[in-house]
Design an enzyme around this catalytic site. Structure first.
Site, PDB file in Angstrom:
ATOM      1  CB  CYS A   1      -0.866   0.019   1.247  1.00 54.51           C
ATOM      2  SG  CYS A   1      -1.845  -1.463   1.452  1.00 54.51           S
TER       3      CYS A   1
ATOM      4  NE  ARG B   1       4.509   1.740  -1.388  1.00 55.26           N
ATOM      5  CZ  ARG B   1       5.424   1.826  -0.443  1.00 55.26           C
ATOM      6  NH1 ARG B   1       6.598   2.345  -0.722  1.00 55.26           N
ATOM      7  NH2 ARG B   1       5.194   1.406   0.767  1.00 55.26           N
TER       8      ARG B   1
ATOM      9  CD1 TRP C   1      -1.978  -6.710  -2.241  1.00 57.46           C
ATOM     10  CD2 TRP C   1      -0.614  -5.845  -3.767  1.00 57.46           C
ATOM     11  NE1 TRP C   1      -1.558  -7.733  -3.044  1.00 57.46           N
ATOM     12  CE2 TRP C   1      -0.717  -7.232  -3.988  1.00 57.46           C
ATOM     13  CE3 TRP C   1       0.200  -5.092  -4.613  1.00 57.46           C
ATOM     14  CZ2 TRP C   1      -0.040  -7.884  -5.003  1.00 57.46           C
ATOM     15  CZ3 TRP C   1       0.875  -5.739  -5.614  1.00 57.46           C
ATOM     16  CH2 TRP C   1       0.756  -7.122  -5.817  1.00 57.46           C
TER      17      TRP C   1
ATOM     18  CG  ASN D   1       2.024   0.386   3.875  1.00 59.88           C
ATOM     19  OD1 ASN D   1       1.762  -0.776   3.636  1.00 59.88           O
ATOM     20  ND2 ASN D   1       3.160   0.957   3.511  1.00 59.88           N
ATOM     21  N   GLY D   2       0.325  -1.858   5.861  1.00 55.89           N
ATOM     22  CA  GLY D   2       0.835  -2.885   6.783  1.00 55.89           C
ATOM     23  C   GLY D   2      -0.309  -3.662   7.414  1.00 55.89           C
TER      24      GLY D   2
ATOM     25  CD  GLU E   1      22.058 -15.782   4.170  1.00 47.46           C
ATOM     26  OE1 GLU E   1      22.614 -16.548   3.358  1.00 47.46           O
ATOM     27  OE2 GLU E   1      21.813 -14.600   3.904  1.00 47.46           O
TER      28      GLU E   1
ATOM     29  CE  LYS F   1      23.117 -11.708   3.429  1.00 47.10           C
ATOM     30  NZ  LYS F   1      23.388 -12.719   2.407  1.00 47.10           N
TER      31      LYS F   1
ATOM     32  CD  GLU G   1      27.372 -12.635   0.669  1.00 44.10           C
ATOM     33  OE1 GLU G   1      27.559 -12.895  -0.524  1.00 44.10           O
ATOM     34  OE2 GLU G   1      26.241 -12.747   1.200  1.00 44.10           O
TER      35      GLU G   1
ATOM     36  CG  HIS H   1      30.519 -35.882  14.347  1.00 45.88           C
ATOM     37  ND1 HIS H   1      30.825 -37.122  14.870  1.00 45.88           N
ATOM     38  CD2 HIS H   1      29.234 -35.638  14.690  1.00 45.88           C
ATOM     39  CE1 HIS H   1      29.755 -37.611  15.476  1.00 45.88           C
ATOM     40  NE2 HIS H   1      28.789 -36.722  15.380  1.00 45.88           N
TER      41      HIS H   1
ATOM     42  CE  LYS I   1      20.859  -8.114  -5.423  1.00 43.23           C
ATOM     43  NZ  LYS I   1      20.888  -8.782  -4.121  1.00 43.23           N
TER      44      LYS I   1
HETATM   45  C1  G6P Z   1      25.089 -13.937  -5.986  1.00 35.60           C
HETATM   46  C2  G6P Z   1      24.638 -12.916  -4.954  1.00 35.60           C
HETATM   47  C3  G6P Z   1      23.919 -13.613  -3.803  1.00 35.60           C
HETATM   48  C4  G6P Z   1      22.755 -14.444  -4.339  1.00 35.60           C
HETATM   49  C5  G6P Z   1      23.235 -15.421  -5.415  1.00 35.60           C
HETATM   50  C6  G6P Z   1      22.072 -16.057  -6.142  1.00 35.60           C
HETATM   51  O1  G6P Z   1      26.074 -14.747  -5.457  1.00 35.60           O
HETATM   52  O2  G6P Z   1      25.741 -12.209  -4.455  1.00 35.60           O
HETATM   53  O3  G6P Z   1      23.400 -12.661  -2.865  1.00 35.60           O
HETATM   54  O4  G6P Z   1      22.179 -15.154  -3.285  1.00 35.60           O
HETATM   55  O5  G6P Z   1      23.990 -14.731  -6.417  1.00 35.60           O
HETATM   56  O6  G6P Z   1      21.414 -15.075  -6.866  1.00 35.60           O
HETATM   57  P1  G6P Z   1      19.911 -15.166  -7.295  1.00 35.60           P
HETATM   58  O7  G6P Z   1      19.649 -13.886  -8.062  1.00 35.60           O
HETATM   59  O8  G6P Z   1      19.774 -16.383  -8.170  1.00 35.60           O
HETATM   60  O9  G6P Z   1      19.095 -15.275  -6.059  1.00 35.60           O
END
Ligand code: G6P
Length: 608
Positions: A2, A27, A74, A98-99, A480, A484, A487, A503, A603
């Site tokens: 929204c 949006r 929405w 909104n929300g 993850e 994170k 990276e 192990h 990306k």
């Molecule tokens: C790259 C990005 C990650 C992402 C991965 C998969 O390694 O740096 O952040 O998770 O690609 O990308 P996708 O667009 O397929 O989710």
């Protein structure tokens, strides 16, 4: 999502409101409306469908007045009808929202018992009635809003105008963004800088929990505790660029903080929040009942969303899942049964390995379903069913909001599969949907640990290696967390299933090794606590992400704790993702790294 706008102007407000709403069309919405004050009297026009329907109605029946609020809706609670469209109004006020107001059912019952008559199916209408009821005893609308806000739970933003008060506009923010704009003897309110770009480039973004009282020449800010506070003005470039960073230093920070809103928006697309059921927004060209095996394939963070979903599909739908990173899946010549289902998860929808896996699965005669954030992408185009994540554009290279929206969508699909396969009862579905509805609010709550996390990050930034541990759905989240951290900060990090500690990785534990343990209160909580004991016994440095008192109750001395709200365990991974993301962000920031564009990473990886 929204969109909200508000204008306290000198000239006619209605055309300005429609103009601003047009800039919020991106949006997504399915109805729209505006309300103004004509000589102090509330007047409103709403229409189903696109803004042109609203504009046509306004041509026939123009709304006068120099103050008003507008909204693109929405649908979440209730269908996208004119009657459910915002603004919602009583004889005292009009409100846009909104929300999601999580506790709207209780509030609605309370108000009905008190004689209020509801005319829509929305959660928003409870806000209109609550403030109106409050104004019976508190005639000052500002005091009334201040008294009502603490009663509302969830992640939302609000805008109010009041009968007879043509120099007053009130806005409030909890989890969903809201900005105010400054003009010459005018003031504005908007969901984002884009909405306000035609009027002003000088803005203040409300901070989490803030509310604001606007007149044509003033803005008074209050925090969640109703104390008056000052907030900075800033210049925005939203006029020139479609996406700006708001009041954040980096896109990644903005995207982390957008999560309550975008997860709520995504869930609203997949849930019937009134009937408390999953309602998938697409037809399935297969029946989950006839699927013998689900193959999931993805890369990076999207792969870890898939690994989390494996737990949900197996638990709720009793559907065997095999999952692999796409770069392996595409070459390992996995035997895939004709008519079974392959699921591909990708933010960009362009990742080369994921796309190649999809084409391989298709050649085996599999049904192809994808969870993507870019609906026009190649993966979306080549899939027979596309489950969209509605995270909006993600600019930071490290995926954050796309990940949690993937989890939200996958949770809904797993529940739908469970219902279709009759492995999940209607009561169970209801309970799980109720839990999902609470997620946006819990995610907003989780962002509040940011200052504690930033302190921990300063210490962690001196580490050479970091270990993350978790069990169940916290295991993919441990992976993850490690992904994170490495990276963004280039610190070596590993994620492990806590039960695997003995192990191998236990050999690494010494007084230099920070071990981050994810301990939501789920069925394996006690086991994870035992693993923490093993780390402590070897002098390891424990950082707990769990409910307050977790380490203390276990008789452990943790180096630090990130306290989480108490919550049901099914989808805790979506909420626990937030501290994991914030920790990596703050470590990288403390080390002066390029948070939005870490070295060597892209990306969208469109090469093998
Ligand atoms: C790259 C990005 C990650 C992402 C991965 C998969 O390694 O740096 O952040 O998770 O690609 O990308 P996708 O667009 O397929 O989710």
């Amino acid at each position: 999502m929204c969109g909200i706008v508000g204008v306290l102007g000198q000239g006619a407000a209605a055309p300005m409101l429609v103009d601003a709403l047009r800039r919020l069309e991106y949006r997504g919405y399915d109805s729209a409306g505006i309300a103004t004050l004509e000589n102090g009297n509330l007047a409103r026009i709403r229409a189903e469908g696109k803004l042109r329907n609203l504009a046509a109605k306004l041509l026939e029946e123009p709304l006068r007045g120099t103050i008003g609020i507008g909204h693109t809706r929405w649908a979440t609670h209730g269908r996208p009808t004119e009657n459910n469209a915002h603004p919602h109004a009583t004889d005292k006020l009009a409100v846009v929202h909104n929300g999601i107001i999580e506790n709207f059912r209780e509030l609605r019952e309370e108000l009905i018992a008190d004689g209020c008559v509801f005319v829509s199916e929305t959660d928003t209408e409870v806000v209109a009635h609550l403030v109106t009821r409050q104004m019976r005893t508190m005639t000052d609308p500002v005091e009334a809003v201040g008294a009502v806000l603490p009663r509302l739970h969830g992640a939302f933003a609000l805008g109010f105008i009041f009968e007879g008060q043509d120099n007053l506009l009130i806005g409030a923010r909890r989890g969903a963004p809201l900005a105010i704009g400054y003009g010459e003897g005018e003031m504005y309110l908007g969901s984002d800088a884009l909405a306000l770009a035609p009027f002003t480039d000088t803005l203040t973004y409300l901070e989490e929990g803030d509310w604001v009282v606007l007149t044509r020449n003033s803005a008074e800010f209050y925090n969640e505790a109703n104390q008056q506070v000052t907030r900075k003005k800033q210049k925005t470039q939203a006029g020139a660029f479609l996406v700006d960073k708001g009041n954040h230093r980096h896109f990644m920070a903005k995207e982390i903080h957008e999560q309550p809103e975008v997860i709520g928006h995504t869930l609203a697309h997949y849930l019937d929040m009134v009937a408390l059921k999953v309602s998938l927004p697409f037809e399935l060209p297969f029946d989950f009942k006839n699927i013998n095996r689900l193959s999931i394939s993805a890369c990076g963070t999207a792969y870890l969303a898939g690994l989390t979903a494996k737990y949900w599909f197996e638990r709720y739908a009793r559907l065997p899942v095999e999952i692999d990173v796409a770069s392996e899946f595409r070459y390992r010549e996995a035997p895939l049964g004709k008519g079974d289902l392959s699921l591909f998860i990708s933010q960009s929808g362009e990742t080369a390995d994921t796309l190649a896996s999809l084409r391989y699965a298709k050649s085996c005669g599999q049904h192809i379903m994808s969870v993507v954030n870019v609906p026009t992408s190649t993966i979306a185009r080549e899939s027979s069913v596309v489950a969209a994540t509605l995270a909006g554009p993600e600019i930071g290279v490290a995926s954050t909001k796309a990940f949690t929206c993937q989890l939200a969508v996958l949770a809904c699909i797993a529940i739908a599969a469970g219902r279709a396969r009759e492995t999940l009862s209607e009561t169970e579905e209801r309970r799980l949907v109720e839990e999902l509805i609470l997620i946006p609010g819990l995610v907003a709550e989780a962002t509040k640990s940011e200052s504690v996390i930033s302190e921990i990050a300063h210490v962690l930034a001196k580490s050479r290696d970091v270990l993350y541990l978790g069990r169940g759905t916290s295991y993919p989240l441990a992976l993850e967390g490690a992904l994170k951290l490495k990276e963004l900060s280039y610190i070596h990090a590993e994620g492990y299933a806590a039960g695997e500690l003995k192990h191998g990785p236990i050999a690494l534990i010494d007084e230099d090794m920070p071990v981050i343990v994810l301990t939501p209160k789920d069925s394996t909580f006690e086991k994870t606590v035992s693993n923490m004991q093993e780390v402590a016994a070897r002098g390891g440095r424990i950082i707990v992400i769990g409910e307050a008192g977790t380490a203390f109750d276990a008789g452990l001395k943790a180096e630090a704790s990130i306290d989480m709200a108490s919550m049901a365990s099914d989808f805790s991974a979506i909420v626990y993702a937030v501290p994991v993301q914030l920790l990596a962000y703050h470590v990288a920031f403390a080390m002066g790294k390029d948070v939005d564009q870490p070295r060597n990473l892209a990306k969208s990886v469109t090469v093998e």
